[in-house]
Structure formats: C-alpha cells, structure tokens
Design a protein around this motif. Structure first.
Motif, mmCIF file in Angstrom:
data_model
loop_
_atom_site.group_PDB
_atom_site.id
_atom_site.type_symbol
_atom_site.label_atom_id
_atom_site.label_comp_id
_atom_site.label_asym_id
_atom_site.label_seq_id
_atom_site.Cartn_x
_atom_site.Cartn_y
_atom_site.Cartn_z
ATOM 1 N N UNK A 45 17.547 114.035 46.115
ATOM 2 C CA UNK A 45 15.751 113.983 46.100
ATOM 3 C C UNK A 45 15.553 114.343 47.524
ATOM 4 N N UNK A 46 16.099 113.636 48.536
ATOM 5 C CA UNK A 46 15.808 114.023 49.897
ATOM 6 C C UNK A 46 15.676 115.471 50.355
ATOM 7 N N UNK A 47 16.578 116.156 49.715
ATOM 8 C CA UNK A 47 16.832 117.752 49.835
ATOM 9 C C UNK A 47 15.600 118.590 49.350
ATOM 10 N N UNK A 48 15.615 117.903 48.027
ATOM 11 C CA UNK A 48 14.265 118.464 47.380
ATOM 12 C C UNK A 48 12.810 118.462 47.909
ATOM 13 N N UNK A 49 12.634 117.107 48.495
ATOM 14 C CA UNK A 49 11.451 116.959 49.398
ATOM 15 C C UNK A 49 11.115 117.709 50.618
ATOM 16 N N UNK A 50 12.357 117.561 51.217
ATOM 17 C CA UNK A 50 12.199 118.504 52.488
ATOM 18 C C UNK A 50 12.125 119.999 52.356
ATOM 19 N N UNK A 51 12.614 120.443 51.285
ATOM 20 C CA UNK A 51 12.398 121.882 50.960
ATOM 21 C C UNK A 51 11.011 122.019 50.424
ATOM 22 N N UNK A 52 10.504 121.083 49.752
ATOM 23 C CA UNK A 52 9.307 121.475 48.819
ATOM 24 C C UNK A 52 8.143 121.254 49.953
ATOM 25 N N UNK A 53 8.191 120.478 51.259
ATOM 26 C CA UNK A 53 7.069 120.308 51.935
ATOM 27 C C UNK A 53 5.676 119.430 51.168
ATOM 28 N N UNK A 54 4.640 120.037 51.845
ATOM 29 C CA UNK A 54 3.751 119.545 51.365
ATOM 30 C C UNK A 54 3.237 119.693 49.790
ATOM 31 N N UNK A 55 4.098 120.727 49.313
ATOM 32 C CA UNK A 55 3.785 121.011 47.748
ATOM 33 C C UNK A 55 4.478 119.865 46.845
ATOM 34 N N UNK A 56 5.467 118.926 47.668
ATOM 35 C CA UNK A 56 5.787 117.953 46.912
ATOM 36 C C UNK A 56 5.052 116.851 46.400
#
Length: 398
Positions: A45-56
C-alpha cells in the motif's frame, strides 16, 4: 521544547491494555497474526501511495456526485479523502476571501497565529463564513439532514514556515482505546479481523466520547468528514493539506500499534521486519499519544514510532485546487499541513465541516445558534432554508 511522543504515560494504562486484551478471545494470538498481516499489506500500500503521489487522492466534480459508480464510491471511501471541484463559483469564493481580508485589516487585534504574522484566525462568525456555510450544502456527509458548526479560516502567506500541524489524527486521543463506545469502532481490528473494519460504521461513533479530559480546543460534535473550501488557487508545495490516503490501513495499524514493541531500535530497516516486533501489554505507552493540558493529545504518528507507514513518502499533498473547490477527509485520516509555501500568492481556505443529524449534534448546533443570535452574527446572513437548518435555527426562524 520538542514534545516527547514515546513516554510519560501513566502506569494505569497498563491496566487499560490488559483490559482490552481480556475482552477478546485469544487476543495475543489473533492480534499478532493481524499485526503481521497489516505490516505485509502496508508494504504494498505504501509503495503504491508513494508512486501515485497526488493522483492517489480521489477527485470528482460537484455536478457528478449523483452519478458516481459504486466502484468510485468504494474507492473514495477506502482513501478517506476527496477533492470536490466547483462546489462554489470561483468569483463568489474569491469575493469571500476579499471580504475576510478587509475584515482582518479593519480589525488588527483579532486573535491569530503566528502572533507576529497572523495567518490562522480565531474568527468564526464573519459574514463570509456564515454565507459560505449556509449558501451551499457540503458533500461527503449525510445529505438527508446535514448540520454545520462554526470553524475558522486561514490565509497563509508565501515563504512562511508552518510546523504547527505535523501528521496527526483529530477527534480523540487515548479515548480511542479508553472509551468503551469509541473502542467499539475498532472492534474488528482488535478482534484480529482487521479487513472487516468499516471506518464508516456508525455503531459506537454516535456515543463515542472523544474528549474525556476536557482539554481545550477539543471538538465535542460527531464529525464524519472534516473539510475546507478553497478561496485561492493552491497547489502542492504551496502550503496545502497532506493526507495518508488509506483510512482502513492507517486505522488498523494505529489501533494495534500500542500492543507491540520493537525488538531493535537502532536499525531503521530492521524495524520494518515483522520478526523484529514483539507482543507487549506490560508497558503503558501508546505511541503517538502524549500528555498535554491535563489530558492526552494525538494520535501523532511519526517515522520513528510508526515506521511501516513510511510517512516521509506517503503523506501526499492534495491536488491543485481553485477557488470554490472543496476537500473533505474522514475523521480518522492522518493529515498534516505542508511546512513550506513556495508559491507567490496566499494559500487561503475556509474550514466548513458538516456533521450528520444526531441527538448530540442537534443539541450542539442549537447552542451554537443561540450564541449566534446574541450578537456575534446576523440571522439575515443565513441565506436559505437548508442553510438555516444546518446552522441549528429553530423552525420559527425559518
């Protein structure tokens, strides 16, 4: 003085931990299994959030709210934060900001922080604020009978460092564990069935006591979503809101964190390994909860105390907003304010939370309206029927 976020809790909180443990069958076994599962899930989850940035962070237009797909609604609920575009016309929102600036210019002695360059104002009943609360029905809450309570506004200047709102969760500190009704909100997590946790389940919330110690500036209303209305254009790095956009995962982690301690503390990488954490109900600490003003503040997660959240990478700035856009975040969402404002213009927002109709909230807004008509506000500024209902006005005033 830096606040000690990992110490100083009274010994009696050992009893609280043991009381909770005794309330659930096989607590140690189930909690340990859940803890290990949560740490594994957080890695992805944290990996996806960090990669998605504001688009998360979810974004929708006000005009589309009635036609959201079930999958979009579920995505918004999981993230716990949403940007709603074009709730108010740009020009109207800018006009409210102009009126606020004129008011504080004409009243230089109003209370605000920082004292030498006021930007966050202890003002609740200016005409702009009353118009904004009563002229629109904020979304992201129970729309059948929405209520609203008075809150403040900020007009943040560029270049001023802002360190008074680090990552935190509002609406109750140790109360999340200590108050039996509040604890019910997290029963699935404490029983080990953390995936079944529903942050939007009202059972427990309605009677939860979020202020057991009477600390100042504690909200006593039941808030489902917190929110603000943008009065200026604001983008990431320009002093905006930051959130951890996964309320299920942050709740699961924060609620079980007090029952585990690290076996090692010197190696940050080793802290991420589930094998380096041990079940512990023999210490009184609730990491991120700390004594303040005769009670307790928090939760305030930090990288040192809550390493698996990877806060340095996962506290995400909300996307760029224009005047009239609104941002809402669930009452359990970890949020903060950017320390730096690198823009050239003010970053201005008006806090306009909305709350559902409950006996507790109905009583609160009635007291609020009574104060309003005593002279701090003008009833004629409440411009429509829904607005008057939201402000707690009696039927005869409508």
């Amino acid at each position: 003085m830096e606040t000690d976020l990992n110490g100083g809790m009274p010994p009696r909180f050992v009893d609280l931990k043991q009381e909770i443990a005794s309330s659930y069958p096989d607590f140690e076994q189930r909690a340990t299994k859940a803890w290990n599962e949560i740490l594994g899930a957080l890695e992805e989850v944290t990996k996806n959030i960090a990669e998605g940035g504001s688009e998360s962070i979810a974004q929708v237009n006000f005009s589309q709210l009635d036609s959201l797909t079930p999958s979009k609604i579920e995505m918004i609920k999981r993230k716990g934060c949403v940007v709603i575009r074009d709730v108010v016309d740009d020009a109207e929102a800018r006009g409210w900001k102009d009126a606020l600036e004129e008011f504080i210019k004409s009243n230089p002695d109003v209370e605000g922080v920082p004292a030498d360059n006021k930007q966050f104002f202890q003002l609740f009943w200016t005409k702009s604020q009353v118009l904004a609360r009563s002229g629109r029905t904020p979304e992201g809450v129970d729309l059948s009978t929405p209520l609203s309570y008075a809150d403040r506004f900020r007009i943040r200047r560029p270049g001023i460092r802002w360190d008074v709102h680090p990552p935190h969760v509002d609406g109750g500190a140790i109360e999340r564990w200590q108050d039996e009704h509040f604890r019910m909100c997290f029963a699935d997590i404490l029983s080990g069935d953390w995936r079944a946790h529903d942050p939007y389940d009202l059972e427990g919330r309605l009677n939860a006591r979020s202020s057991l110690y009477g600390r100042p500036n504690q909200s006593t209303v039941f808030r489902t979503f917190q929110g603000w209305l943008a009065l200026s254009e604001t983008a990431p790095t320009q002093g905006t809101l930051k959130v951890f956009p996964d309320v299920l995962m942050s709740n699961a982690y924060l609620i079980l964190r007090p029952f585990f301690r690290p076996r090692v503390t010197e190696d940050p990488k080793a802290l991420l390994d589930p094998e380096n954490w041990a079940f512990d109900i023999a210490t009184p600490e609730f990491p991120g909860i700390f004594p303040r003003d005769g009670g307790f503040a928090g939760p305030r997660p930090t990288p040192a105390l809550h390493p698996h959240l990877r806060l340095e990478q996962t506290m995400i700035s909300v996307p760029a907003v224009k005047p009239g856009d609104m941002v809402f975040w669930h009452c359990d969402v970890i949020h903060s304010v950017e320390e730096e404002h690198t823009g050239k213009e003010d970053s201005a927002v008006m806090y306009i939370p909305a709350v559902p109709s409950t006996p507790q909230n109905e009583a609160y807004v009635k007291r609020q309206f009574d104060d309003f008509v005593k002279g701090v506000g003008r009833p004629e500024d409440v411009v429509n029927l829904l607005g008057r209902r939201a402000m707690g006005a009696p039927v005869e005033v409508m």
